[in-house]
Design a protein around this motif. Structure first.
Motif, PDB file in Angstrom:
ATOM      1  N   MET A   1       0.903  -0.959   0.069  1.00  0.00           N
ATOM      2  CA  MET A   1      -0.012   0.052   0.026  1.00  0.00           C
ATOM      3  C   MET A   1       0.913   1.259   0.093  1.00  0.00           C
ATOM      4  O   MET A   1       1.938   1.517   0.654  1.00  0.00           O
ATOM      5  N   SER A   2       0.515   2.270  -0.824  1.00  0.00           N
ATOM      6  CA  SER A   2       1.354   3.347  -0.952  1.00  0.00           C
ATOM      7  C   SER A   2       1.077   4.433   0.280  1.00  0.00           C
ATOM      8  O   SER A   2      -0.099   4.469   0.586  1.00  0.00           O
ATOM      9  N   ASP A   3       2.100   5.092   0.795  1.00  0.00           N
ATOM     10  CA  ASP A   3       1.856   5.988   1.805  1.00  0.00           C
ATOM     11  C   ASP A   3       1.768   7.565   1.140  1.00  0.00           C
ATOM     12  O   ASP A   3       1.749   8.429   1.645  1.00  0.00           O
ATOM     13  N   THR A   4       1.542   7.660  -0.055  1.00  0.00           N
ATOM     14  CA  THR A   4       1.395   8.974  -0.870  1.00  0.00           C
ATOM     15  C   THR A   4       0.007   9.121  -1.425  1.00  0.00           C
ATOM     16  O   THR A   4      -0.755   8.143  -1.719  1.00  0.00           O
ATOM     17  N   ILE A   5      -0.625  10.184  -1.705  1.00  0.00           N
ATOM     18  CA  ILE A   5      -1.869  10.390  -2.512  1.00  0.00           C
ATOM     19  C   ILE A   5      -1.578  11.048  -3.794  1.00  0.00           C
ATOM     20  O   ILE A   5      -0.549  12.007  -3.889  1.00  0.00           O
ATOM     21  N   LYS A   6      -2.234  10.578  -4.709  1.00  0.00           N
ATOM     22  CA  LYS A   6      -2.047  11.415  -5.947  1.00  0.00           C
ATOM     23  C   LYS A   6      -2.786  12.460  -6.122  1.00  0.00           C
ATOM     24  O   LYS A   6      -3.928  12.846  -5.270  1.00  0.00           O
ATOM     25  N   TYR A   7      -2.249  13.566  -6.698  1.00  0.00           N
ATOM     26  CA  TYR A   7      -2.996  14.943  -6.870  1.00  0.00           C
ATOM     27  C   TYR A   7      -3.059  15.415  -8.342  1.00  0.00           C
ATOM     28  O   TYR A   7      -2.008  15.064  -8.968  1.00  0.00           O
ATOM     29  N   GLU A   8      -3.819  16.055  -8.788  1.00  0.00           N
ATOM     30  CA  GLU A   8      -3.730  17.055  -9.767  1.00  0.00           C
ATOM     31  C   GLU A   8      -4.434  18.659  -9.512  1.00  0.00           C
ATOM     32  O   GLU A   8      -5.265  18.743  -8.838  1.00  0.00           O
ATOM     33  N   LEU A   9      -3.693  19.606  -9.904  1.00  0.00           N
ATOM     34  CA  LEU A   9      -4.087  21.003  -9.853  1.00  0.00           C
ATOM     35  C   LEU A   9      -4.403  21.383 -11.305  1.00  0.00           C
ATOM     36  O   LEU A   9      -3.402  21.498 -12.152  1.00  0.00           O
ATOM     37  N   VAL A  10      -5.460  21.761 -11.514  1.00  0.00           N
ATOM     38  CA  VAL A  10      -6.074  22.112 -12.784  1.00  0.00           C
ATOM     39  C   VAL A  10      -6.523  23.508 -12.826  1.00  0.00           C
ATOM     40  O   VAL A  10      -7.304  23.895 -11.832  1.00  0.00           O
ATOM     41  N   CYS A  11      -6.409  24.312 -14.024  1.00  0.00           N
ATOM     42  CA  CYS A  11      -6.969  25.499 -14.278  1.00  0.00           C
ATOM     43  C   CYS A  11      -7.727  25.282 -15.550  1.00  0.00           C
ATOM     44  O   CYS A  11      -7.625  24.395 -16.396  1.00  0.00           O
ATOM     45  N   PRO A  12      -8.538  26.386 -15.886  1.00  0.00           N
ATOM     46  CA  PRO A  12      -9.371  26.299 -17.218  1.00  0.00           C
ATOM     47  C   PRO A  12      -8.422  26.175 -18.300  1.00  0.00           C
ATOM     48  O   PRO A  12      -8.901  25.511 -19.245  1.00  0.00           O
ATOM     49  N   GLU A  13      -7.237  26.420 -18.168  1.00  0.00           N
ATOM     50  CA  GLU A  13      -6.403  26.554 -19.487  1.00  0.00           C
ATOM     51  C   GLU A  13      -5.428  25.289 -19.667  1.00  0.00           C
ATOM     52  O   GLU A  13      -5.207  25.007 -20.925  1.00  0.00           O
ATOM     53  N   SER A  14      -5.379  24.632 -18.372  1.00  0.00           N
ATOM     54  CA  SER A  14      -4.286  23.680 -18.474  1.00  0.00           C
ATOM     55  C   SER A  14      -4.026  22.942 -17.055  1.00  0.00           C
ATOM     56  O   SER A  14      -4.467  23.470 -16.095  1.00  0.00           O
ATOM     57  N   LYS A  15      -3.622  21.806 -17.336  1.00  0.00           N
ATOM     58  CA  LYS A  15      -3.242  20.935 -16.037  1.00  0.00           C
ATOM     59  C   LYS A  15      -1.926  21.726 -15.222  1.00  0.00           C
ATOM     60  O   LYS A  15      -0.849  21.909 -16.192  1.00  0.00           O
ATOM     61  N   VAL A  16      -2.113  22.312 -14.339  1.00  0.00           N
ATOM     62  CA  VAL A  16      -0.731  23.005 -13.845  1.00  0.00           C
ATOM     63  C   VAL A  16       0.234  22.098 -13.125  1.00  0.00           C
ATOM     64  O   VAL A  16       1.298  22.105 -13.561  1.00  0.00           O
ATOM     65  N   GLU A  17      -0.206  20.998 -12.456  1.00  0.00           N
ATOM     66  CA  GLU A  17       0.794  20.366 -11.623  1.00  0.00           C
ATOM     67  C   GLU A  17       0.155  19.083 -11.056  1.00  0.00           C
ATOM     68  O   GLU A  17      -1.162  18.999 -11.084  1.00  0.00           O
ATOM     69  N   SER A  18       0.782  17.894 -11.134  1.00  0.00           N
ATOM     70  CA  SER A  18       0.330  16.609 -11.018  1.00  0.00           C
ATOM     71  C   SER A  18       1.367  15.849 -10.533  1.00  0.00           C
ATOM     72  O   SER A  18       2.546  16.009 -10.703  1.00  0.00           O
ATOM     73  N   GLY A  19       0.999  14.626  -9.560  1.00  0.00           N
ATOM     74  CA  GLY A  19       2.039  13.784  -8.892  1.00  0.00           C
ATOM     75  C   GLY A  19       1.462  12.975  -7.844  1.00  0.00           C
ATOM     76  O   GLY A  19       0.289  12.851  -7.507  1.00  0.00           O
ATOM     77  N   GLU A  20       2.419  12.892  -7.101  1.00  0.00           N
ATOM     78  CA  GLU A  20       2.264  11.857  -5.629  1.00  0.00           C
ATOM     79  C   GLU A  20       2.665  12.923  -4.612  1.00  0.00           C
ATOM     80  O   GLU A  20       3.851  13.392  -4.697  1.00  0.00           O
ATOM     81  N   ALA A  21       2.189  12.892  -3.298  1.00  0.00           N
ATOM     82  CA  ALA A  21       2.614  13.681  -2.291  1.00  0.00           C
ATOM     83  C   ALA A  21       2.282  13.121  -0.924  1.00  0.00           C
ATOM     84  O   ALA A  21       1.426  12.049  -0.783  1.00  0.00           O
ATOM     85  N   ASP A  22       3.194  13.347   0.027  1.00  0.00           N
ATOM     86  CA  ASP A  22       2.830  12.833   1.356  1.00  0.00           C
ATOM     87  C   ASP A  22       1.584  13.449   1.827  1.00  0.00           C
ATOM     88  O   ASP A  22       0.896  12.592   2.454  1.00  0.00           O
ATOM     89  N   SER A  23       1.458  14.621   1.535  1.00  0.00           N
ATOM     90  CA  SER A  23       0.190  15.534   2.087  1.00  0.00           C
ATOM     91  C   SER A  23       0.065  16.695   1.346  1.00  0.00           C
ATOM     92  O   SER A  23       1.207  17.221   0.627  1.00  0.00           O
ATOM     93  N   VAL A  24      -1.167  17.266   1.044  1.00  0.00           N
ATOM     94  CA  VAL A  24      -1.560  18.622   0.479  1.00  0.00           C
ATOM     95  C   VAL A  24      -2.523  19.361   1.486  1.00  0.00           C
ATOM     96  O   VAL A  24      -3.261  18.838   2.008  1.00  0.00           O
ATOM     97  N   LEU A  25      -2.111  20.515   1.647  1.00  0.00           N
ATOM     98  CA  LEU A  25      -2.855  21.548   2.419  1.00  0.00           C
ATOM     99  C   LEU A  25      -3.545  22.253   1.390  1.00  0.00           C
ATOM    100  O   LEU A  25      -3.176  23.005   0.773  1.00  0.00           O
TER     101      LEU A  25
END
Length: 127
Positions: free
Chosen positions: A1-25
């Protein structure tokens, strides 16, 4: 089991950032919340503030403005109207955003005034 969470940060124009993180505030409208692996499903509107991504001892920060954050079994998706990397934020950019909100405040006669005042306060705290 992975200890990270997949995340995506998306704006109307494009995907800004994505990956895996320990946590996201996430700056939720009702208050900041931290997303960790196995977080319960959750949906929140965003308030202007700093989205902080923590991964392997590194921290990436984006200023986000309005939108939604959704946590599901697949991870975290943040849909933001604007996302500006902290290193790209300068006083001039912040002042422009403050001016836009002040104009919006003058034109608005509805129930959004409290929300706009909170946004103004959050923007001014970045200066």
């Amino acid at each position: 089991m992975s200890d990270t969470i997949k995340y995506e940060l998306v704006c109307p124009e494009s995907k800004v950032e994505s990956g895996e993180a320990d946590s996201v505030l996430v700056p939720g409208y009702e208050g900041d919340f931290t997303v960790l692996v196995n977080h319960a499903s959750y949906l929140s509107t965003l308030r202007p503030g700093m989205l902080k991504i923590f991964s392997s001892g590194n921290e990436i920060e984006y200023f986000v403005d309005s939108g939604f954050a959704e946590v599901s079994d697949q991870g975290l998706v943040v849909l933001a109207e604007k996302a500006i990397k902290r290193s790209d934020l300068d006083k001039g950019t912040i002042n422009i955003m403050i001016s836009e909100l002040e104009e919006k405040m003058e034109k608005n006669e509805g129930n959004d005034k409290d929300k706009i005042l909170k946004q103004l306060s959050d923007f001014k705290s970045l200066i």
